[in-house]
Enzyme design. Sequence first.
Site, PDB file in Angstrom:
ATOM      1  N   ASP A 113      -4.182  18.042 109.347  1.00 18.24           N
ATOM      2  CA  ASP A 113      -6.002  17.702 109.236  1.00 18.24           C
ATOM      3  C   ASP A 113      -6.256  17.001 108.032  1.00 18.24           C
ATOM      4  OD1 ASP A 113      -6.536  18.964 111.524  1.00 18.24           O
ATOM      5  OD2 ASP A 113      -6.496  21.063 110.452  1.00 18.24           O
ATOM      6  N   HIS A 120     -11.904  31.573 111.147  1.00 14.70           N
ATOM      7  CA  HIS A 120     -12.900  31.644 110.332  1.00 14.70           C
ATOM      8  C   HIS A 120     -13.985  31.868 111.457  1.00 14.70           C
ATOM      9  CE1 HIS A 120     -12.737  27.322 110.443  1.00 14.70           C
ATOM     10  NE2 HIS A 120     -14.066  27.267 110.369  1.00 14.70           N
ATOM     11  N   ASP A 174      -5.888  29.167 115.167  1.00 15.02           N
ATOM     12  CA  ASP A 174      -6.858  28.121 115.029  1.00 15.02           C
ATOM     13  C   ASP A 174      -8.132  28.557 114.948  1.00 15.02           C
ATOM     14  OD1 ASP A 174      -7.259  25.231 115.481  1.00 15.02           O
ATOM     15  OD2 ASP A 174      -8.418  26.169 117.315  1.00 15.02           O
TER      16      ASP A 174
END
Length: 1528
Positions: A678, A562, A559
């Site tokens: 999402d 980045h 999760d």
Amino acid sequence: MAGKADPLVVYRVELDDDGSPEDFASYYRLPAPNAPYVLQFRVIAGSLASNQGVLWTNYPPDGEEFKRNDFYQYRFQGNEPECNLWITRPGAFEYYVEHSPYAESNDTLVWSRSKTGYFVVDPQLSLTPYGSSAPVTLTLDALAIESVVPKWMGKFSEWEPHLTTIAKTGYNMIHFVPLQYRGISNSPYSIYDQLEFDPNLFEEADKKKSQEEQIAIVKGVISKIKKDYGALSLTDIVWNHTACNSEWLWDHPEAGYNLHNSPHLIPAFELDSALLRFSAHVADPSSPFPADIKTEADLNTVLTALRQTIFADIKLWEFYVVNVIAAIADLKKEIETGTPYKSDLFKHEVLAKLNLKEKAAVLKKVALDGAGEHGNRHHKRLRANIAKSYIASLLNIDFTKQGSFSVDKVLREYKTIVNEVNLDYYNAYDQDVETIVSNVENRIKYIRLDPHGPRLGPITEENPLLETYFTRLPDNERTAVHPEGSTALVNNGWIWNADPLRDFAGKDSHAYLRREVIIWGDCVKLRYGKGPEDVPWLWERMKQYTLQSARLFHGFRIDNCHSTPLHLAQYLLDAARTVRPDLYVVAELFTGSEEMDIRFVSRLGINSLIREAMQAWDPRELSRLIHRHGVKPVGCLDGSSLYENRSWTGPDGKSVQCKIVPLTGSHPHALFMDCTHDNETPHQKRRAEDTLSNGALVCMTSCAIGSVKGYDELYPTLLNLVTEKRHYITYKDPMSVGFTSVKAQLNRLHTRLALEGFDEAHVHHENEYIIVHRQQPGTLKGYILIAHTSFYDNPKRGDTMPIKLRGTDAKCLLSVGLEVTSRTASKNEKFLEGLPGKIVALAQPKISKQWDDQGSFTQVEIPDRFPGGSIILLETHAEQPDAVKVEEMVKIIPESVFASTNWFDLNIVLYRCDGEEHDLTPGNGAYNIPNYGPLVYCGLEGYISVLKPIIENNDLGHAFCSHLREGYWALDYVSDRIERHLELFPGLQSLHQWYVTRMSAIKKLPNYLAPRLFTLTVMTAYNAARTRAFALMTPFIRNSDDFTKSLSLTALQVYGSTNSASLHPTKKIPCLAAGLPHFSHRHMRTWGRDVFISLRGILMVTGQYEGAKEHILAFASSLRHGTIPNLLDSLRTPRYNSRDSVWWFFQSVQDYCTMVPNGEDILKETVARRFPDVDKFVDYESDQAYSTSSTLEEILEEILVIHANGVHYREINAGPRLDEQMSDKGFQVDVVLDETTGFLRGGNIYNCGTWMDKMGESAKAGTKGVPATPRDGANSSLRWVIELHKKKIFKCDSVTITAKDGKPERMLTLVQWDKLIQENFEKYFYIPLNPKDDAQFMVRPDLVNRRGMYKDTYGSITPFADYQFRPNFPVAMCVAPELFDKDRAMDALNLAKEVLLGPLGMRTLDPQDWAYRPNYDNSNDSDDRMIAKGWNYHQGPEWLWCTGYFFRAYLNFKLVIEPEAVNQTAYELHRMMLPHKAQMETSPWAGLAELTNLNGAICVDACQTQAWSSSTILDLLYDIEQLKSERV
């Protein structure tokens, strides 16, 4: 190791010069080691990495545990230096290379190190599919994943119907969003306790069980899913944050960014608190502000008040600037207390000249603390003692002398400067305020007004104006023990276009203060520091969480990857793989850069990156995503498809068959999702009908695929993970809901296609349609999906052309649409439901046989009713039942095909330039590719030169590929050409038949496969022909490296048969071409000088001894006036205008005698003389021609005698017809012996009788008939005399010099002649380094340009020419090294290395010379005499054959001085040959050019493959091998 039926796979990585990964190849993805394979690293001999190179990798040997920082060494070995790793385990690994040379630093050896490279080995994922009893190992491309939200599934006991539906729908992996105990927001990603599971998943009795018991229950559920439902399990792993109410934060606030450990966040906290107070004020009913912001006007009212009050109330600027009052007070105290200070830190003269801004800059630089980051109010402080020194120098005062200065004046000046220091900080403050207001406005607008936002409604205490950036821990006994500021922790979030490697909560970031973070108010951002030592408790807790998850689940979805610190993720994944080595790791990355994606993927071992089909905004973009993330082109030409079969020797010393697959840098593997949890749904972003077409297209990609539960059931909107409380509904007939039944077919098809190798595909986009054709390369079976997308309302068929399938039959498996009967789902307070919709059967497409000018094809026509969202699935197969075997057929060539071929057969097969081909088969030349041009060779090398870059780039759009798809002309040319040559070369009959059968088979297949199959055919024949060629050569060639082998094949290029050129005027004898393409046939093909410079390397080193002998004897038969022809012209009308060719001839005889077994026997060979009377020309058809004979020994003696007595003749047929450029005086040839030195002198300024033989051609420039480099002095390469005398090859040991010029007849012995040369060579040719030594040598100091060199000539009519520095002296060093003083020789060679050595060739003139002109252009028609008509041919252009002699001389004298330096010198020479290796690899001519222009630039007027260029490098390589062998 693998057996014969299952060859070992060797994946080869080519490394750069220093061992670094090649550009764009820092990361390699490798398959799961279901069967062990080899990863081979290779460097080029001569590269830095080949010099004692060692590859270090943390991939552990068998039996060793993986540890990130434990590296193991593997030495590069072999002719082509390589090292091998035996791959048996998955994971993420790295490597680098260390190599010599090294420098000694403090008695420590410092090795050079390359950049680090990375390789990731896929995990082995095994299961037994649902409904099957046979276990399978899934490739990553076979994965079909569905995301589910456990809290919507209910208790574990309620999961069975959902799991059954998932299994029946063909999903083989389930992605669970976190199952852990959730925090106060109820978001699965806001985890309250990482080590406990959501209690609502358990039965009431199980909730009371221990943590270990509950973990066992979860483990049982996961195991049951795999066993009973045929699905692996994947979970999110959340490392970046924890729930804001996680109770363990009370004890460990150091795990977050708080105001104590991160004081740079204090101003952001003050601002956040002020915003909360302002929000409470707005929410107060008594306030004048609208609590429910519904319009832009409402928002502006609130923002105006916010701007006017907040920043002033908290005095935010105080966090930016220096406190001026405090700074003045500090300085005043320093002055009053008389604290010592340094008076010499600054100079008054310098400071006094500065303006105010510059004065402030100096003070800021030397005295300001806290300038680079935020902190407490007025945390920026000026060090008063430094300021005192500064102001004293500025005002030129002495603070130790009370009364000599005014304190008030000092403080006023100081105040002015401090205010100037603050000016930049006030500007920064103003800019930040504007940014803060803008970000606040945008955020309020999104959450309160935006129709796509959450529209949060009235502002309340629970629902403030803005989300808070900080979590404030409660004040209690557990939190009270921590330092002040520890209980205010920053929340996590994300930033648009942020640098993923930068910590946006770190001290060098102002993101929280500037309100740039899109915050997750329910999550505290975790602070890991640089390693476990910084926050040990947090690292250990997250390690236990990771290990627990890895023991339970088969994969992780990282999760917020980045924003995850790389070093943290690497540490935790390494830990996870200790308990589950085959962990499957996926992640979302929002870096916006593939380079950055690869950085994460390679370091962490991420197996798949999530890519989203719903990100496409139109059909074109969707087709691009499909092609980019999930398609390998049909008929691809990448290196992995065109592998090489050969044997490989393993660590046990045994040789096995293997296929070598060249690797190119990998792209991150994709997990391509039709929709994620999402994403907004197709109903929201496109049309609900597109749910079917979008999902079907994703299923047809050759990568991992995924979906989210609810997509197949047509859920209308994106579900809110935080607020949604309903559960998934349980249907009586779940497979009839939405398009679940079709998804089940497509998912199962997707997995089957991956497991059965349907790994090539073609994607076509046309208007609203996207067509994907998946194909199995080995059988040509395939499946086509035709999808009519529905990005907008398109109920009609739309425009699309019928689909043409050549050589392919098709059968319809499915033709369906999605009928959505309502745009709203039925209201259900307890369960989640989709839109009412169903799959409807549509008419099947019309499939028919059609014909056009290219032949028959299958046509597929879309039915009239085919609305947007509809799909068609076709099954395809090749029409010809035997066509499935063609690929294997073209990869196999029996040994018998080439078994009977000879050298000249192979010359036909591989090479032949256009001129040669026309000469031998008139009217037939090189193949011309439309929109590309003609091939350089008619043989296979011509095709290889075009196919190489196509393969490297998998460039199916290349003009040649298009040409191959359009027709079979190239296929016919290959076989028809060989047929034309069969009469003269019958040994090619088997090859012709092999070509015919292969080309015929290819023609029966779909035309889109023609580029691939033609390439495979050409490469198979090419490799077999090369193998046969090497078999005809010496063991030295057969056992050498690739460069030497490729170089040896240039002999095959230049030694062949033509009709118009021969070694005899009436017999067809193969002969050497000087170079291609300019010297390919007729009288221009064979040159005496070129032949004998080339003979050793081209024919002797390669083992073509008979060819060498034929050339020696043919030229021996041509002897006239003691010389051999420059141009042979098949001995019809040879031209004798070369003085040095005979000495090259003599050297070749010597080489033949020493290199060829029983070579001395050639001296007894009888040679028929083409000209019985050397002074008389006779026609080759005359009876007198070849009427007398001599032995070769007699001919050599004749050469010596004639030259000792002088050579004097005028060329036969002298005049314009013989040479239109030469002046009349140039046809006279004279050579005399200087009896005082032993040197031969000859020539004149009107002719050019040595290799530097450019004759001026430009009347305009005044050079017509004027030699550019006449070289009329003494020949400096007379070693032949010495060697022949020492070997006693001749019966005679002396020559008789006849009486003339008043001198009597006299005898000159070879020993005397030898002694003369030995005694005089250095004296006459060397120019000493020290001018004081000039008296010992024949030197004119006024002409000396360089010292420590050897003259080019001696005794020239133009004396300066003797002193020009040219690359000829190394030739003498090679053939007569004993003439040279070893130290002087080495100095001269080092000078040549510095001055004359270019990348490929030797500069033919010193760049400092006035005549230096390095760029040759024979078409230049200017009036500049120095370059007109290429007059500068030898005045600077860089000639490659000279390089070989320079290298050989360098090798010889380096070892004379350093006898033990064989390996190091060989390495040094290989390094200097790297450009030659690159030239061989990249030149379409597969050879070394005649010459280059400045610094290796291509010269278009030069031959691009020249015999002597390759020959002299082969000579060197042979010499190196001989030296190494002698020292074994």
